[in-house]
Design an enzyme around this catalytic site. Structure first.
Site, PDB file in Angstrom:
ATOM      1  N   CYS A   2      -4.603   2.880 -33.741  1.00  0.00           N
ATOM      2  CA  CYS A   2      -3.992   1.762 -33.029  1.00  0.00           C
ATOM      3  C   CYS A   2      -4.956   1.218 -31.976  1.00  0.00           C
ATOM      4  CB  CYS A   2      -2.681   2.138 -32.373  1.00  0.00           C
ATOM      5  SG  CYS A   2      -1.424   2.741 -33.497  1.00  0.00           S
ATOM      6  N   ARG A  27     -10.850   1.828 -35.479  1.00  0.00           N
ATOM      7  CA  ARG A  27      -9.860   2.841 -35.117  1.00  0.00           C
ATOM      8  C   ARG A  27      -8.849   3.083 -36.242  1.00  0.00           C
ATOM      9  NH1 ARG A  27      -9.657   3.518 -29.361  1.00  0.00           N
ATOM     10  NH2 ARG A  27      -7.466   4.086 -29.411  1.00  0.00           N
ATOM     11  N   TRP A  74      -1.350   1.564 -36.617  1.00  0.00           N
ATOM     12  CA  TRP A  74      -1.550   2.549 -37.680  1.00  0.00           C
ATOM     13  C   TRP A  74      -0.232   3.287 -37.815  1.00  0.00           C
ATOM     14  CZ3 TRP A  74      -1.796   7.961 -38.350  1.00  0.00           C
ATOM     15  CH2 TRP A  74      -2.489   8.397 -39.482  1.00  0.00           C
ATOM     16  N   ASN A 100       0.450   2.277 -27.864  1.00  0.00           N
ATOM     17  CA  ASN A 100      -0.300   3.289 -28.618  1.00  0.00           C
ATOM     18  C   ASN A 100       0.268   4.656 -28.262  1.00  0.00           C
ATOM     19  OD1 ASN A 100      -1.965   1.312 -29.569  1.00  0.00           O
ATOM     20  ND2 ASN A 100      -3.775   1.956 -28.433  1.00  0.00           N
ATOM     21  N   GLY A 101       0.301   5.561 -29.227  1.00  0.00           N
ATOM     22  CA  GLY A 101       0.776   6.910 -28.973  1.00  0.00           C
ATOM     23  C   GLY A 101       2.074   7.190 -29.711  1.00  0.00           C
ATOM     24  N   GLU A 482     -18.578  20.234 -44.215  1.00  0.00           N
ATOM     25  CA  GLU A 482     -18.772  18.883 -43.697  1.00  0.00           C
ATOM     26  C   GLU A 482     -19.131  17.911 -44.819  1.00  0.00           C
ATOM     27  OE1 GLU A 482     -19.147  15.583 -41.191  1.00  0.00           O
ATOM     28  OE2 GLU A 482     -17.985  17.436 -41.121  1.00  0.00           O
ATOM     29  N   LYS A 486     -16.894  14.585 -45.792  1.00  0.00           N
ATOM     30  CA  LYS A 486     -17.421  13.225 -45.833  1.00  0.00           C
ATOM     31  C   LYS A 486     -17.106  12.558 -47.174  1.00  0.00           C
ATOM     32  CE  LYS A 486     -18.606  12.492 -41.971  1.00  0.00           C
ATOM     33  NZ  LYS A 486     -17.531  13.400 -41.714  1.00  0.00           N
ATOM     34  N   GLU A 489     -13.343  11.764 -47.487  1.00  0.00           N
ATOM     35  CA  GLU A 489     -12.937  10.764 -46.499  1.00  0.00           C
ATOM     36  C   GLU A 489     -13.179   9.343 -47.002  1.00  0.00           C
ATOM     37  OE1 GLU A 489     -13.400  12.089 -41.878  1.00  0.00           O
ATOM     38  OE2 GLU A 489     -15.245  11.959 -43.026  1.00  0.00           O
ATOM     39  N   HIS A 505     -13.763  35.420 -56.738  1.00  0.00           N
ATOM     40  CA  HIS A 505     -12.464  35.870 -56.259  1.00  0.00           C
ATOM     41  C   HIS A 505     -11.393  34.800 -56.443  1.00  0.00           C
ATOM     42  CE1 HIS A 505     -14.186  39.542 -54.642  1.00  0.00           C
ATOM     43  NE2 HIS A 505     -15.187  38.801 -54.188  1.00  0.00           N
ATOM     44  N   LYS A 604     -10.373   6.301 -36.454  1.00  0.00           N
ATOM     45  CA  LYS A 604     -11.530   6.867 -35.757  1.00  0.00           C
ATOM     46  C   LYS A 604     -11.100   7.794 -34.632  1.00  0.00           C
ATOM     47  CE  LYS A 604     -15.934   7.195 -34.916  1.00  0.00           C
ATOM     48  NZ  LYS A 604     -16.789   7.908 -35.885  1.00  0.00           N
TER      49      LYS A 604
END
Length: 609
Positions: A2, A27, A74, A100-101, A482, A486, A489, A505, A604
């Site tokens: 947001c 964002r 968002w 926002n929040g 990582e 990536k 994402e 295993h 973000k």
């Protein structure tokens, strides 16, 4: 997640608001809207989708006015829709708010407001604020906002306009960032400094539970008792041009290409002239207190968490301090064994990550000394930690973190050298050798970047796969995590990372002729073990791309393809290994036609839990 912007001054608000919103696109959002005060009434325009659609809608609507607030949403409460988009208004349309929040007690408040006769049109938690504003309206913006803030539980950044006030609006925050920019007889508000750099460099950073009254000639700050507060501004000196693509197809590619510079900027000012030690300006824990530390606890989210896993290996191997690493989202709920003898390290790119901020506060409550590694000056985590070390990566616009991760690893190496040396666990000669090799890293990253066409060719073979697994041992397993993150994402390919020694295993049951494997084999003591693992998956039909250090030619006999990185000591090689994986993910996403900088469902800065 947001974004909020606000404007009041002598210019038309709508175009300024949209320009600022576009700087917050990184964002993550699914809808956008504005509320403009035309001098008499509030005009609200909202769209679902990209900000470009909102801009086109505003061209048609032509709302005139010198004051307004705007928002990118968002979705958390309710699907993306025009009704759920911000700004939200009271029934009469005399009050508009953006938020926002997350308001944790919104259901209780909503029930109360419905009993009062208020009518809700959205599924959001945010709409309760507009109706609370009407219920609590005192005729004054500040006192009304104070009453609202007193009733809300959760995290929020709020901006509110009222039809009776054509030349001022009010904002407030708790656990969600908000900055105010001062111009020439005009004022700006935003969730992020980046949004305002094209208009001003003089900023006020709002603190928790502060309220601000914004008008063309300035801003006045208040606490929730409506008492005036003193507040100093800061001058932002970084270059707004870094928030532009500079000819690159995507911000992500630009930011990967900046990594050599980022490492140089992060390490050079902190390395002493004789290269035997490092000085870290934000880490002020004295030697006596440092000797009292018997454990390090690292907590972070996502990519920053993966940096913390590398840190665990380094601190334990070199500084000989036991380290725990935990997701920030789990930290508060596991009764962590943290006390006054614990150094808690919080890692965050934005410095506003809600889970990490909550972990920081819990660590301080338990008596720990808290050190933050962040990229954003003035962020909540930077301000609340006992010590802060900035990564100096510059603004990172792409949602998928790349250069910030490299900078985090660089700071971690500096901290390891600093702490191990001060505790007498690293000799002067060893520190000089470490630093000498460290200073070669930017040049070695440049070597990898010069071969990006080779990585694109490799990506073309993998990009249309449905399953890609990353395997490695030791540091390589951490980097595999990582690399896998990536890839999923930004390309949306199903991807998982596994410790190579664990294949037998259970995981090997998933391997067949349609499986792609990226095998990391950069750790000198484990290359032969990795070759055995590669042969295991090859025997079951998998196609294998290996990442290895130059000189490890025996791996060519096992893997289908090999990408070589410059030969580097094992402890430093993770900074290099991740670079081809970042490029690999980038090119896979490009080949698949994905929105690289703004991947679906992601944001973000994750400012809600």
């Amino acid at each position: 997640m947001c974004g909020i912007v606000g404007y009041v001054g002598g210019n038309e608000a709508s175009s300024i608001l949209v320009d600022c919103l576009e700087k917050l696109e990184y964002r993550g959002y699914d809808s956008a809207g504005v509320a403009i005060h035309d001098g008499h009434h509030l005009k609200v325009v909202k769209t679902v989708g990209r900000i470009a659609l909102l801009r086109n809608e505003l061209i048609g609507e032509r709302p005139a006015g010198k004051l307004g607030i705007a928002h990118t949403r968002w979705a958390t409460h309710g699907a993306p829709s025009q009704l759920n988009a911000h700004p939200h208004t009271n029934t009469a349309g005399t009050i508009a708010i953006v938020h926002n929040g997350i308001i944790e007690n919104y259901l209780h408040l909503k029930k109360e407001l419905i009993a009062d006769g208020k009518t809700f049109v959205s599924e959001t938690d945010s709409e309760v604020v507009a109706h609370l504003a009407e219920k609590f309206w005192t005729g004054d913006l500040v006192s009304t906002m104070a009453r609202i803030v007193d009733r809300l539980q959760g995290s929020f950044a709020l901006a509110m306009v009222h039809a009776d006030y054509p030349d001022s609006f009010v904002v407030a925050r708790k656990d969600s960032p908000l900055v105010i920019g001062k111009g020439n007889h005009e004022m700006f508000v935003a969730s992020d400094i980046t949004a305002l750099l094209q208009y001003t460099r003089e900023m006020y950073l709002m603190e928790d539970r502060e309220i601000a009254l914004v008008s063309p000639d300035g801003v006045r700050f208040f606490n929730t008792d409506c008492q005036c507060l003193a507040h100093k501004s800061i001058t932002v000196d970084w270059n707004a041009d870094v928030a532009q693509k500079d000819g690159f197809a995507h911000f992500m590619l630009k930011e990967i290409m900046e990594e050599p510079k980022v490492v140089r900027n992060t390490i050079r000012p902190r390395i002493c002239a004789d290269k035997s030690s490092v000085e870290i300006e934000g880490f002020t824990l004295d030697d006596s207190s440092l000797r009292d530390i018997n454990k390090i606890f690292i907590t972070a989210c996502g990519t920053a968490y993966h940096a913390g896993m590398i840190a665990k290996y380094l601190f334990e191997h070199i500084a000989k301090i036991p380290v725990e690493v935990e997701f920030a989202s789990e930290f508060r709920y596991r009764s962590p064994l943290v006390d006054t003898h614990t150094l808690v390290i919080i890692i965050s790119q934005s410095g506003e990550t809600a889970d990490s901020l909550a972990a920081l506060r819990e660590a301080k409550r338990l008596g720990a000394h808290v050190l933050a590694i962040v990229n954003t000056v003035g962020s909540s985590i930077a301000r609340e930690a006992d010590n802060v070390v900035f990564t100096w990566a510059g603004p990172e616009i792409a949602v998928a973190s790349t250069k910030a991760y490299i900078a985090q690893l660089s700071v971690i190496h500096l901290l390891v050298i600093n702490i191990a040396s001060r505790l007498g666990r690293m000799e002067r000669a060893a520190a000089q050798e470490y630093i000498t090799e460290f200073e070669k890293i930017p040049e070695k990253i440049e070597d990898i970047l010069s071969r990006c066409d080779q990585i694109r060719t490799l990506a073309e073979r993998f990009a249309h796969g449905t399953d890609i697994f990353f395997i490695g041992r030791g540091f390589d397993y951490n980097i595999a995590l990582e690399g896998s993150l990536k890839l999923k994402e930004i390309s949306y390919i199903h991807s998982e990372a596994y410790a190579a020694g664990e294949l037998k295993h259970g995981t090997i049951a998933l391997i067949d002729k349609n499986t792609f494997i990226t095998a990391l084999a950069t750790q000198s003591m484990m290359v032969e073990k990795m070759i055995s693992n590669i042969k295991e998956v090859k025997a079951r039909g998998a196609t294998v791309l290996a990442i290895a250090c130059q000189g490890s030619t025996t791996i060519e006999q096992a893997a289908d393809m090999v990408f070589y990185i410059p030969k580097t000591p094992d402890i430093l090689v993770p900074i290099l290994t991740v670079v081809p994986l970042q490029l690999f993910a980038y090119y896979c996403a490009v080949i698949r036609g994905c929105d690289v900088d703004k991947p679906r469902n992601l944001a973000k800065s994750v400012t809600v839990e």
